[in-house]
Design an enzyme around this catalytic site. Structure first.
Site, PDB file in Angstrom:
ATOM      1  N   HIS A  37      10.255  -5.845  -1.649  1.00 19.64           N
ATOM      2  CA  HIS A  37       8.848  -6.264  -1.626  1.00 19.64           C
ATOM      3  C   HIS A  37       8.465  -6.786  -0.232  1.00 19.64           C
ATOM      4  O   HIS A  37       7.394  -6.473   0.290  1.00 19.64           O
ATOM      5  CB  HIS A  37       8.612  -7.400  -2.621  1.00 19.64           C
ATOM      6  CG  HIS A  37       8.839  -7.047  -4.061  1.00 19.64           C
ATOM      7  ND1 HIS A  37       9.831  -7.614  -4.819  1.00 19.64           N
ATOM      8  CD2 HIS A  37       8.193  -6.187  -4.886  1.00 19.64           C
ATOM      9  CE1 HIS A  37       9.784  -7.146  -6.047  1.00 19.64           C
ATOM     10  NE2 HIS A  37       8.802  -6.275  -6.122  1.00 19.64           N
ATOM     11  N   GLN A  61       1.660  -1.168 -18.673  1.00 21.94           N
ATOM     12  CA  GLN A  61       2.603  -0.145 -18.199  1.00 21.94           C
ATOM     13  C   GLN A  61       3.963  -0.241 -18.889  1.00 21.94           C
ATOM     14  O   GLN A  61       4.881   0.501 -18.551  1.00 21.94           O
ATOM     15  CB  GLN A  61       2.735  -0.178 -16.673  1.00 21.94           C
ATOM     16  CG  GLN A  61       3.460  -1.388 -16.116  1.00 21.94           C
ATOM     17  CD  GLN A  61       3.351  -1.450 -14.596  1.00 21.94           C
ATOM     18  OE1 GLN A  61       2.266  -1.589 -14.039  1.00 21.94           O
ATOM     19  NE2 GLN A  61       4.468  -1.318 -13.914  1.00 21.94           N
TER      20      GLN A  61
HETATM   21  P1  AMP Z   1       7.476  -3.942  -8.561  1.00 22.35           P
HETATM   22  O1  AMP Z   1       7.309  -5.416  -8.377  1.00 22.35           O
HETATM   23  O2  AMP Z   1       8.837  -3.532  -9.014  1.00 22.35           O
HETATM   24  O3  AMP Z   1       6.357  -3.333  -9.371  1.00 22.35           O
HETATM   25  O4  AMP Z   1       7.335  -3.307  -7.108  1.00 22.35           O
HETATM   26  C1  AMP Z   1       6.222  -3.571  -6.297  1.00 22.35           C
HETATM   27  C2  AMP Z   1       6.240  -2.650  -5.127  1.00 22.35           C
HETATM   28  O5  AMP Z   1       7.452  -2.838  -4.394  1.00 22.35           O
HETATM   29  C3  AMP Z   1       6.212  -1.156  -5.517  1.00 22.35           C
HETATM   30  O6  AMP Z   1       5.387  -0.455  -4.605  1.00 22.35           O
HETATM   31  C4  AMP Z   1       7.647  -0.749  -5.383  1.00 22.35           C
HETATM   32  O7  AMP Z   1       7.825   0.628  -5.113  1.00 22.35           O
HETATM   33  C5  AMP Z   1       8.082  -1.592  -4.202  1.00 22.35           C
HETATM   34  N1  AMP Z   1       9.545  -1.757  -4.207  1.00 22.35           N
HETATM   35  C6  AMP Z   1      10.313  -2.223  -5.231  1.00 22.35           C
HETATM   36  N2  AMP Z   1      11.617  -2.178  -4.892  1.00 22.35           N
HETATM   37  C7  AMP Z   1      11.684  -1.679  -3.638  1.00 22.35           C
HETATM   38  C8  AMP Z   1      12.757  -1.382  -2.733  1.00 22.35           C
HETATM   39  N3  AMP Z   1      14.029  -1.594  -3.058  1.00 22.35           N
HETATM   40  N4  AMP Z   1      12.443  -0.873  -1.527  1.00 22.35           N
HETATM   41  C9  AMP Z   1      11.144  -0.649  -1.182  1.00 22.35           C
HETATM   42  N5  AMP Z   1      10.096  -0.903  -1.979  1.00 22.35           N
HETATM   43  C10 AMP Z   1      10.354  -1.409  -3.190  1.00 22.35           C
END
Ligand code: AMP
Length: 279
Positions: A37, A61
Protein backbone atom coordinates in the site's frame (compact mmCIF):
# COMPACT_ATOMS: atom_id res chain seq x y z
CA UNK A 1 -2.89 14.77 8.09
CA UNK A 2 -6.64 15.19 8.07
CA UNK A 3 -9.19 12.41 8.64
CA UNK A 4 -12.56 12.80 6.97
CA UNK A 5 -15.42 10.37 7.67
CA UNK A 6 -18.35 12.04 5.92
CA UNK A 7 -19.03 11.99 2.17
CA UNK A 8 -20.32 15.56 2.02
CA UNK A 9 -17.28 16.91 3.86
CA UNK A 10 -14.92 14.99 1.56
CA UNK A 11 -16.69 16.29 -1.55
CA UNK A 12 -16.58 19.87 -0.31
CA UNK A 13 -12.92 19.58 0.66
CA UNK A 14 -11.96 18.13 -2.75
CA UNK A 15 -14.15 20.66 -4.56
CA UNK A 16 -12.30 23.43 -2.80
CA UNK A 17 -8.89 21.93 -3.64
CA UNK A 18 -9.90 21.60 -7.28
CA UNK A 19 -11.05 25.21 -7.42
CA UNK A 20 -7.57 26.18 -6.25
CA UNK A 21 -6.05 24.17 -9.11
CA UNK A 22 -4.58 21.47 -6.86
CA UNK A 23 -3.85 18.02 -8.32
CA UNK A 24 -5.53 15.29 -6.25
CA UNK A 25 -4.46 11.64 -6.16
CA UNK A 26 -6.50 8.83 -4.65
CA UNK A 27 -5.06 5.64 -3.15
CA UNK A 28 -8.02 3.32 -2.50
CA UNK A 29 -7.41 0.60 0.12
CA UNK A 30 -9.17 -1.63 2.60
CA UNK A 31 -6.62 -0.70 5.28
CA UNK A 32 -4.36 -2.92 7.41
CA UNK A 33 -1.57 -1.22 5.53
CA UNK A 34 1.68 -2.88 4.46
CA UNK A 35 4.54 -1.85 2.20
CA UNK A 36 2.52 -2.70 -0.91
CA UNK A 37 0.00 0.00 0.00
CA UNK A 38 2.76 2.44 0.96
CA UNK A 39 4.45 1.95 -2.42
CA UNK A 40 1.28 3.29 -4.06
CA UNK A 41 1.52 6.48 -2.00
CA UNK A 42 5.16 6.90 -3.02
CA UNK A 43 4.24 6.56 -6.70
CA UNK A 44 1.61 9.32 -6.70
CA UNK A 45 3.20 11.64 -4.13
CA UNK A 46 5.53 13.40 -6.61
CA UNK A 47 2.71 13.69 -9.18
CA UNK A 48 0.17 15.40 -6.97
CA UNK A 49 -0.40 18.28 -4.54
CA UNK A 50 -2.71 16.26 -2.31
CA UNK A 51 -2.71 12.50 -1.68
CA UNK A 52 -5.99 11.13 -0.37
CA UNK A 53 -5.96 7.55 0.88
CA UNK A 54 -9.30 5.88 1.33
CA UNK A 55 -9.71 3.13 3.89
CA UNK A 56 -12.96 1.22 3.51
CA UNK A 57 -13.60 -2.50 3.85
CA UNK A 58 -16.23 -2.72 1.17
CA UNK A 59 -18.94 -5.26 2.08
CA UNK A 60 -20.29 -5.42 -1.48
CA UNK A 61 -17.13 -7.05 -2.84
CA UNK A 62 -17.28 -9.96 -0.39
CA UNK A 63 -19.60 -12.94 -0.89
CA UNK A 64 -21.55 -14.06 2.21
CA UNK A 65 -19.15 -17.01 2.64
CA UNK A 66 -16.04 -14.80 2.53
CA UNK A 67 -13.97 -13.03 5.19
CA UNK A 68 -15.70 -9.61 5.42
CA UNK A 69 -16.48 -10.04 9.13
CA UNK A 70 -12.94 -10.97 10.09
CA UNK A 71 -10.98 -8.80 7.65
CA UNK A 72 -8.02 -7.42 9.67
CA UNK A 73 -8.22 -3.82 10.90
CA UNK A 74 -5.86 -1.49 12.77
CA UNK A 75 -6.77 2.13 12.08
CA UNK A 76 -4.24 3.64 14.49
CA UNK A 77 -1.38 1.77 12.82
CA UNK A 78 -2.70 2.70 9.36
CA UNK A 79 -2.96 6.34 10.38
CA UNK A 80 0.67 6.37 11.55
CA UNK A 81 2.03 4.69 8.40
CA UNK A 82 -0.07 6.84 6.06
CA UNK A 83 1.09 10.03 7.78
CA UNK A 84 4.77 8.98 7.72
CA UNK A 85 4.52 8.15 4.00
CA UNK A 86 3.03 11.49 3.02
CA UNK A 87 -0.74 11.02 2.87
CA UNK A 88 -2.54 14.36 3.34
CA UNK A 89 -6.06 13.09 3.95
CA UNK A 90 -7.52 9.73 4.94
CA UNK A 91 -11.12 9.27 3.87
CA UNK A 92 -12.45 6.77 6.39
CA UNK A 93 -16.22 6.37 6.07
CA UNK A 94 -18.41 3.91 7.96
CA UNK A 95 -20.26 1.16 6.09
CA UNK A 96 -23.55 2.99 6.66
CA UNK A 97 -22.13 6.23 5.31
CA UNK A 98 -21.16 4.52 2.03
CA UNK A 99 -24.10 2.13 1.62
CA UNK A 100 -27.45 3.23 3.00
CA UNK A 101 -30.31 0.73 3.04
CA UNK A 102 -31.83 2.52 0.06
CA UNK A 103 -28.77 1.88 -2.16
CA UNK A 104 -30.00 0.36 -5.47
CA UNK A 105 -27.29 1.18 -8.01
CA UNK A 106 -24.29 -0.84 -9.16
CA UNK A 107 -21.63 -0.48 -11.83
CA UNK A 108 -20.78 -3.64 -13.73
CA UNK A 109 -18.02 -4.36 -16.24
CA UNK A 110 -18.99 -7.40 -18.35
CA UNK A 111 -16.91 -10.26 -19.81
CA UNK A 112 -13.49 -9.64 -18.22
CA UNK A 113 -15.10 -9.98 -14.77
CA UNK A 114 -16.46 -13.44 -15.57
CA UNK A 115 -13.08 -15.16 -15.93
CA UNK A 116 -10.13 -15.80 -13.58
CA UNK A 117 -11.11 -14.54 -10.07
CA UNK A 118 -14.64 -13.90 -11.38
CA UNK A 119 -15.28 -17.66 -11.59
CA UNK A 120 -14.90 -18.31 -7.86
CA UNK A 121 -15.96 -14.76 -6.89
CA UNK A 122 -18.87 -13.99 -9.27
CA UNK A 123 -20.10 -10.87 -7.44
CA UNK A 124 -16.70 -9.50 -6.43
CA UNK A 125 -15.84 -7.14 -9.28
CA UNK A 126 -19.28 -5.54 -9.39
CA UNK A 127 -18.72 -4.63 -5.74
CA UNK A 128 -15.29 -3.23 -6.59
CA UNK A 129 -16.37 -1.13 -9.58
CA UNK A 130 -19.38 0.21 -7.68
CA UNK A 131 -17.34 1.32 -4.67
CA UNK A 132 -14.50 2.70 -6.81
CA UNK A 133 -17.04 4.76 -8.79
CA UNK A 134 -18.45 6.10 -5.53
CA UNK A 135 -14.95 6.89 -4.23
CA UNK A 136 -14.11 8.69 -7.49
CA UNK A 137 -17.28 10.81 -7.15
CA UNK A 138 -16.54 11.56 -3.50
CA UNK A 139 -12.79 12.27 -3.70
CA UNK A 140 -12.82 13.83 -7.23
CA UNK A 141 -9.23 12.77 -8.01
CA UNK A 142 -7.18 13.60 -11.10
CA UNK A 143 -5.01 10.51 -10.58
CA UNK A 144 -5.82 7.08 -9.11
CA UNK A 145 -3.31 4.35 -8.34
CA UNK A 146 -3.93 0.61 -8.08
CA UNK A 147 -1.56 -2.31 -7.52
CA UNK A 148 -0.52 -4.83 -10.16
CA UNK A 149 -0.94 -7.37 -7.33
CA UNK A 150 -4.68 -7.32 -8.19
CA UNK A 151 -4.04 -7.53 -11.94
CA UNK A 152 -7.60 -8.36 -12.96
CA UNK A 153 -8.99 -5.60 -10.75
CA UNK A 154 -6.58 -3.15 -12.39
CA UNK A 155 -7.71 -4.24 -15.88
CA UNK A 156 -11.38 -4.02 -14.89
CA UNK A 157 -10.97 -0.51 -13.47
CA UNK A 158 -9.04 0.66 -16.53
CA UNK A 159 -11.87 -0.66 -18.73
CA UNK A 160 -14.54 1.01 -16.57
CA UNK A 161 -12.68 4.34 -16.67
CA UNK A 162 -12.34 4.09 -20.45
CA UNK A 163 -15.95 2.98 -21.08
CA UNK A 164 -17.56 5.48 -18.70
CA UNK A 165 -15.23 8.37 -19.60
CA UNK A 166 -13.96 9.11 -16.13
CA UNK A 167 -11.50 11.98 -16.48
CA UNK A 168 -8.96 10.28 -14.22
CA UNK A 169 -5.45 9.04 -14.99
CA UNK A 170 -5.05 5.45 -13.81
CA UNK A 171 -1.61 4.29 -12.69
CA UNK A 172 -0.83 0.63 -12.10
CA UNK A 173 2.02 0.11 -9.67
CA UNK A 174 4.32 -2.96 -9.37
CA UNK A 175 3.87 -5.81 -6.86
CA UNK A 176 5.78 -5.44 -3.58
CA UNK A 177 6.98 -8.75 -2.12
CA UNK A 178 8.32 -10.16 1.11
CA UNK A 179 12.00 -11.28 1.05
CA UNK A 180 10.98 -14.84 0.12
CA UNK A 181 8.85 -13.65 -2.78
CA UNK A 182 5.38 -13.84 -1.23
CA UNK A 183 3.33 -10.91 -2.51
CA UNK A 184 2.45 -8.61 0.40
CA UNK A 185 -1.22 -8.82 1.33
CA UNK A 186 -3.33 -7.92 4.36
CA UNK A 187 -4.63 -11.51 4.16
CA UNK A 188 -1.13 -12.94 4.83
CA UNK A 189 -1.95 -12.17 8.49
CA UNK A 190 -4.36 -15.15 8.44
CA UNK A 191 -1.60 -17.69 7.64
CA UNK A 192 -0.34 -20.12 10.28
CA UNK A 193 3.42 -20.60 10.59
CA UNK A 194 3.39 -23.70 8.36
CA UNK A 195 1.10 -22.09 5.79
CA UNK A 196 3.35 -19.04 5.69
CA UNK A 197 6.28 -21.33 4.82
CA UNK A 198 4.32 -22.92 1.96
CA UNK A 199 2.82 -19.69 0.57
CA UNK A 200 5.84 -18.48 -1.50
CA UNK A 201 5.37 -21.50 -3.78
CA UNK A 202 2.80 -19.43 -5.67
CA UNK A 203 5.45 -16.90 -6.71
CA UNK A 204 8.01 -19.69 -7.29
CA UNK A 205 5.59 -21.29 -9.76
CA UNK A 206 5.29 -17.97 -11.61
CA UNK A 207 9.08 -17.67 -11.78
CA UNK A 208 9.27 -21.23 -13.08
CA UNK A 209 6.76 -20.32 -15.80
CA UNK A 210 8.76 -17.23 -16.72
CA UNK A 211 11.97 -19.20 -17.00
CA UNK A 212 10.31 -21.93 -19.14
CA UNK A 213 8.99 -19.24 -21.50
CA UNK A 214 12.39 -17.58 -21.70
CA UNK A 215 13.86 -21.00 -22.60
CA UNK A 216 11.42 -21.19 -25.53
CA UNK A 217 8.31 -23.00 -24.22
CA UNK A 218 5.29 -21.72 -26.18
CA UNK A 219 2.49 -23.97 -24.91
CA UNK A 220 0.35 -22.41 -22.18
CA UNK A 221 -0.94 -25.85 -21.24
CA UNK A 222 2.56 -27.24 -20.66
CA UNK A 223 3.48 -24.27 -18.52
CA UNK A 224 0.35 -24.54 -16.40
CA UNK A 225 1.03 -28.25 -15.87
CA UNK A 226 4.58 -27.52 -14.65
CA UNK A 227 3.29 -24.82 -12.31
CA UNK A 228 0.63 -27.13 -10.87
CA UNK A 229 3.21 -29.87 -10.26
CA UNK A 230 5.36 -27.45 -8.28
CA UNK A 231 2.48 -25.97 -6.27
CA UNK A 232 1.09 -29.38 -5.36
CA UNK A 233 4.35 -30.29 -3.59
CA UNK A 234 3.09 -28.07 -0.73
CA UNK A 235 0.53 -29.81 1.46
CA UNK A 236 -1.37 -26.74 2.63
CA UNK A 237 -1.86 -25.27 -0.86
CA UNK A 238 -4.89 -25.93 -3.10
CA UNK A 239 -5.04 -24.29 -6.53
CA UNK A 240 -8.11 -22.21 -7.38
CA UNK A 241 -6.97 -21.34 -10.90
CA UNK A 242 -3.92 -20.69 -13.05
CA UNK A 243 -4.59 -18.74 -16.25
CA UNK A 244 -2.35 -17.50 -19.02
CA UNK A 245 -4.00 -14.56 -20.74
CA UNK A 246 -3.24 -11.72 -23.12
CA UNK A 247 -1.95 -8.91 -20.89
CA UNK A 248 -4.08 -6.28 -22.60
CA UNK A 249 -7.41 -8.06 -23.17
CA UNK A 250 -7.27 -10.82 -20.51
CA UNK A 251 -8.27 -13.28 -23.25
CA UNK A 252 -7.04 -16.80 -22.55
CA UNK A 253 -4.30 -17.89 -24.93
CA UNK A 254 -2.93 -21.30 -25.93
CA UNK A 255 0.28 -20.24 -27.66
CA UNK A 256 2.58 -17.72 -26.06
CA UNK A 257 3.35 -15.22 -28.81
CA UNK A 258 2.80 -11.82 -27.12
CA UNK A 259 2.94 -10.02 -23.78
CA UNK A 260 1.09 -12.26 -21.35
CA UNK A 261 -0.18 -12.21 -17.81
CA UNK A 262 0.12 -15.40 -15.81
CA UNK A 263 -2.32 -15.17 -12.92
CA UNK A 264 -2.79 -17.66 -10.13
CA UNK A 265 -5.05 -17.99 -7.11
CA UNK A 266 -4.69 -20.63 -4.44
CA UNK A 267 -6.01 -21.46 -1.02
CA UNK A 268 -3.21 -21.72 1.52
CA UNK A 269 -5.12 -23.43 4.30
CA UNK A 270 -8.34 -21.42 4.32
CA UNK A 271 -6.76 -18.22 3.02
CA UNK A 272 -7.19 -17.38 -0.64
CA UNK A 273 -4.08 -15.70 -2.07
CA UNK A 274 -3.48 -14.33 -5.56
CA UNK A 275 -0.34 -13.51 -7.49
CA UNK A 276 0.73 -12.84 -11.06
CA UNK A 277 3.59 -12.05 -13.36
CA UNK A 278 3.83 -10.29 -16.71
CA UNK A 279 6.08 -12.03 -19.27
P1 AMP B 1 -6.38 -3.77 -0.63
O1 AMP B 1 -6.27 -2.98 0.63
O2 AMP B 1 -5.91 -5.18 -0.52
O3 AMP B 1 -7.74 -3.64 -1.28
O4 AMP B 1 -5.37 -3.09 -1.65
C1 AMP B 1 -5.41 -1.72 -1.93
C2 AMP B 1 -4.53 -1.43 -3.09
O5 AMP B 1 -3.19 -1.83 -2.79
C3 AMP B 1 -4.92 -2.19 -4.38
O6 AMP B 1 -4.76 -1.34 -5.49
C4 AMP B 1 -3.94 -3.33 -4.40
O7 AMP B 1 -3.69 -3.83 -5.70
C5 AMP B 1 -2.71 -2.66 -3.82
N1 AMP B 1 -1.80 -3.68 -3.27
C6 AMP B 1 -2.10 -4.64 -2.36
N2 AMP B 1 -1.02 -5.42 -2.14
C7 AMP B 1 -0.03 -4.96 -2.92
C8 AMP B 1 1.34 -5.35 -3.15
N3 AMP B 1 1.88 -6.39 -2.52
N4 AMP B 1 2.06 -4.64 -4.03
C9 AMP B 1 1.51 -3.57 -4.68
N5 AMP B 1 0.25 -3.16 -4.52
C10 AMP B 1 -0.52 -3.83 -3.65
Amino acid sequence: MKIIRKIKEMQEFSGHLRSEGKIISIVPTMGYLHNGHLSLIRVVKPLSDIVIMTIFVNPTQFAPTEDFGKYPKDFEHDEKLAKETGVNVIFYPSTGEMFTEEHLTTVKVKKITEIMCGVSRPTHFEGVTTVVTKLFNIVKPHIAVFGQKDAQQAAVIKKMVEDLNFDIKIIISPIIREKDGLAMSSRNAYLTEDERKDAPVLYKSLLLAESEIKKGEKSAENIITRMKELILTKKSVKIDYIDIVDYNTLEEIDIIDREILIAAAAYVGKTRLIDNIIV
